[in-house]
Design an enzyme around this catalytic site. Structure first.
Site, short mmCIF file in Angstrom:
data_model
loop_
_atom_site.label_atom_id
_atom_site.label_comp_id
_atom_site.label_asym_id
_atom_site.label_seq_id
_atom_site.Cartn_x
_atom_site.Cartn_y
_atom_site.Cartn_z
N ASP A 17 0.59 -1.18 -0.05
CA ASP A 17 -0.91 0.26 -0.33
C ASP A 17 0.93 1.03 0.44
O ASP A 17 0.35 2.28 0.75
CB ASP A 17 -0.79 0.08 0.90
CG ASP A 17 -1.95 -1.06 1.31
OD1 ASP A 17 -2.08 -1.40 0.14
OD2 ASP A 17 -1.42 -1.98 2.47
N GLY A 19 1.69 2.94 -2.97
CA GLY A 19 0.91 4.07 -3.77
C GLY A 19 1.83 3.57 -4.93
O GLY A 19 1.97 3.99 -6.00
N LYS A 20 2.61 2.12 -5.27
CA LYS A 20 3.08 1.90 -6.16
C LYS A 20 2.50 1.96 -7.56
O LYS A 20 3.06 2.73 -8.84
CB LYS A 20 3.73 1.15 -5.90
CG LYS A 20 3.58 -0.16 -7.11
CD LYS A 20 4.41 -1.77 -6.99
CE LYS A 20 3.54 -2.53 -5.83
NZ LYS A 20 2.56 -2.83 -6.08
N GLY A 21 1.03 1.87 -7.71
CA GLY A 21 0.31 1.52 -8.28
C GLY A 21 0.32 2.89 -10.08
O GLY A 21 0.10 3.07 -10.93
N ASN A 47 -5.33 -10.46 -4.98
CA ASN A 47 -5.13 -9.38 -3.80
C ASN A 47 -4.44 -8.11 -3.65
O ASN A 47 -4.21 -7.70 -2.88
CB ASN A 47 -3.63 -10.58 -2.44
CG ASN A 47 -2.58 -10.87 -3.73
OD1 ASN A 47 -2.77 -10.83 -4.75
ND2 ASN A 47 -1.71 -11.69 -3.00
N GLY A 49 -4.30 -4.40 -5.82
CA GLY A 49 -5.41 -3.83 -6.22
C GLY A 49 -4.92 -2.58 -6.57
O GLY A 49 -4.41 -1.50 -5.62
N HIS A 50 -5.09 -1.53 -7.70
CA HIS A 50 -5.30 -0.08 -7.26
C HIS A 50 -6.09 0.31 -8.12
O HIS A 50 -6.21 -0.40 -9.11
CB HIS A 50 -3.10 -0.06 -7.36
CG HIS A 50 -2.94 0.06 -9.07
ND1 HIS A 50 -2.77 -0.69 -9.71
CD2 HIS A 50 -3.76 1.73 -9.67
CE1 HIS A 50 -2.39 -0.59 -10.78
NE2 HIS A 50 -2.70 1.34 -11.05
N THR A 51 -6.73 1.04 -8.21
CA THR A 51 -7.21 2.91 -8.93
C THR A 51 -6.96 3.62 -9.64
O THR A 51 -6.32 4.06 -9.91
CB THR A 51 -8.55 3.34 -8.11
OG1 THR A 51 -8.73 2.30 -6.79
CG2 THR A 51 -9.36 3.76 -9.09
N THR A 138 -6.15 -12.11 2.23
CA THR A 138 -6.66 -11.53 1.13
C THR A 138 -8.12 -11.85 1.30
O THR A 138 -9.30 -11.57 0.71
CB THR A 138 -6.43 -10.60 -0.16
OG1 THR A 138 -5.79 -11.41 -0.84
CG2 THR A 138 -5.19 -9.91 -0.05
#
Ligand code: IMP
Length: 455
Positions: A17, A19-21, A47, A49-51, A138
């Site tokens: 989490d 912020g790699k995406g 498992n 996820g990014h938007t 997850t």
């Protein structure tokens, strides 16, 4: 080893989490404007996820890759991934809903990628009931799917393409018996699904029919990718972006056991997944993404640099540190130099990306764990919870910087002096240069540090 130009890889440099995406998206879209881009992922599955935003629509990507909305992009879901056909189809449907009917990028699913089914999710949940104590995952069935490979009975994507009914039926029966042995009925188990509410695994007949229907929808995307990959990798004008799932602090070998995911979350996984085509040491930029001023962690691990709850709460609310799907509040920790320098070394990183540089407060020093001691002796990080329970964090405080000035900066020289000093400290302690920092949620809020940063 000589590096291959135009190649970038990004992984999480802490416990996920980071912020790699957003960084991967930025690279893929900027380089796509200049020429062809291949995006490749070698580990994990839904498992992650990014938007991403497409026009006014926000789409959550779990298994599909950044660049999915870019027509000239080629995205490859590699052999090292564990892919859930139902979730994949739901993600594709979401992309199509956003674009009004088509998937802009080319999508290749390696025929060797491992298939993850509802049976895996059911068994993972049965195991969770069986364990004493919490072994949080997850809930996506990741470890059982990887275990299939180790036990030599994986279902591969090519088994779906040719629809091997016998293999799928045998698979169902194995998981039926495993669940039954632990006192549960696989058919009645309810499992998560991206398509909506939890659904039952169902009877053998229902299960096989469902997988068969999904297989026929996915078939056009499944193929061997070895030749495609070899050709593209040897054409040095093509940009490659490798998007890792999870983070080094969640790696099967490097995490504080038992809070780990089952895949290789370092760049090393790329070698096996590409069947030797891409040696990760040839990738020009291999960046670990970290949050600059603190760390977050989800799970039962207890890390030495815990933060007092008042300050943790302040950061959690400010930076929205709640699980993207579960909404679980994340644990907030002081930045842990011993852990991140360990991850930098075992992960083979060449660069750092620091996100969340704007999470600082006036008159509140940035407190960083710069070392551990055990019985008064200086020691380092080791991936062992019992060991970590015995160490004490040593802290150093840094002067905070002015957030307005930070956000206004477009170059390194324009950054507030305190921010520059802090970045210099991270580079020195971790032994790798900074590639870029981010100073806010908007794409424009960031500063590139290297000629290899976005051109
Ligand atoms: P699994 O990957 O579902 O097996 O979960 C194993 C552990 O890794 C759990 O503690 C999860 O919370 C954690 N985990 C897996 N993927 C992510 C991620 O993308 N971000 C943060 N934690 C993750």
């Amino acid at each position: 080893m000589p590096s291959r130009p135009n190649s970038f890889a990004f992984c999480g440099g802490a416990y996920g989490d980071e912020g790699k995406g957003r960084i991967v998206d930025q690279y893929v879209s900027d380089y796509s404007a200049k020429g062809p881009v291949f995006v490749y992922r070698d580990n994990g599955g839904s498992n992650a996820g990014h938007t991403v935003s497409f026009g006014k629509t926000k789409v959550a990507l779990h298994q599909l890759l950044s660049g999915i909305f870019i027509e000239s992009a080629t995205t490859i879901l590699g052999k090292g991934m564990v892919l859930h056909p139902g979730d994949l189809l739901e993600e594709m449907a979401e992309v199509k809903r956003a674009t009004g009917g088509k998937i802009p990028a080319k999508v290749f699913i390696d025929e060797m990628a491992v298939v993850l089914l509802d049976t895996h999710r059911a068994y993972e949940s049965v195991l969770q009931d069986w364990h004493t104590g919490n072994r949080g995952t997850t809930g996506r069935g990741i470890s059982p799917a990887y275990v299939d490979v180790l036990l030599r009975h994986p279902i591969r994507m090519r088994d779906l393409a040719s629809f091997d009914t016998e293999k799928i039926t045998k698979h169902y029966r194995l998981y039926r018996d495993l669940c039954k042995g632990l006192g549960q009925n696989v058919a009645e188990k309810e499992v998560t699904s991206l398509a909506g509410p939890k659904q039952k695994v169902g009877s053998e007949k229902e299960f096989v029919a469902r997988v068969k229907a999904q297989a026929s929808e996915l078939k056009p995307f499944i193929s061997g990718v070895f030749d495609l990959l070899s050709k593209a990798w040897s054409d040095r004008k093509i940009t490659f972006v490798f998007e890792k799932g999870q983070a080094i602090g969640l790696d099967v070998r490097w995490a504080a056991y038992p809070d780990f995911t089952a895949s290789d979350t370092t760049f090393n996984g790329i070698l096996g997944s590409t069947e030797g085509v891409v040696n990760p040491h040839e990738i020009e930029i291999r960046a670990g993404v970290v949050k600059a001023t603190y760390m977050s962690s989800v799970g039962i691990r207890r890390l030495p640099s815990e933060m007092d709850e008042k300050h943790a709460h302040q950061i959690r609310e400010h930076a929205d540190e709640y699980g993207a799907t579960t909404k679980r509040p994340r644990d907030i920790l002081h930045f842990d130099v011993p852990a991140v320098s360990f991850f930098t070394r075992v992960g083979g990183l060449t660069h750092l990306v620091a996100t969340h540089m704007d999470i600082v407060y006036p008159n509140q020093p940035v407190k960083v764990c710069v070392g551990y001691t055990q019985n008064g002796k200086k020691v380092g990080y080791r991936p062992d919870q019992l060991y970590l329970n015995t160490v004490k964090a040593v802290y150093r405080e840094f002067a905070p910087w002015d957030v307005k000035a930070l956000k206004a900066a477009k170059t390194k020289a324009e950054l507030p002096k305190e921010a520059r000093e802090y970045i210099k400290f991270l580079e020195t302690e971790l032994g790798v240069p900074m590639l870029m920092i981010t100073t806010g949620a908007k794409r424009s809020e960031g500063v590139r540090f290297s000629q290899n940063a976005l051109r």
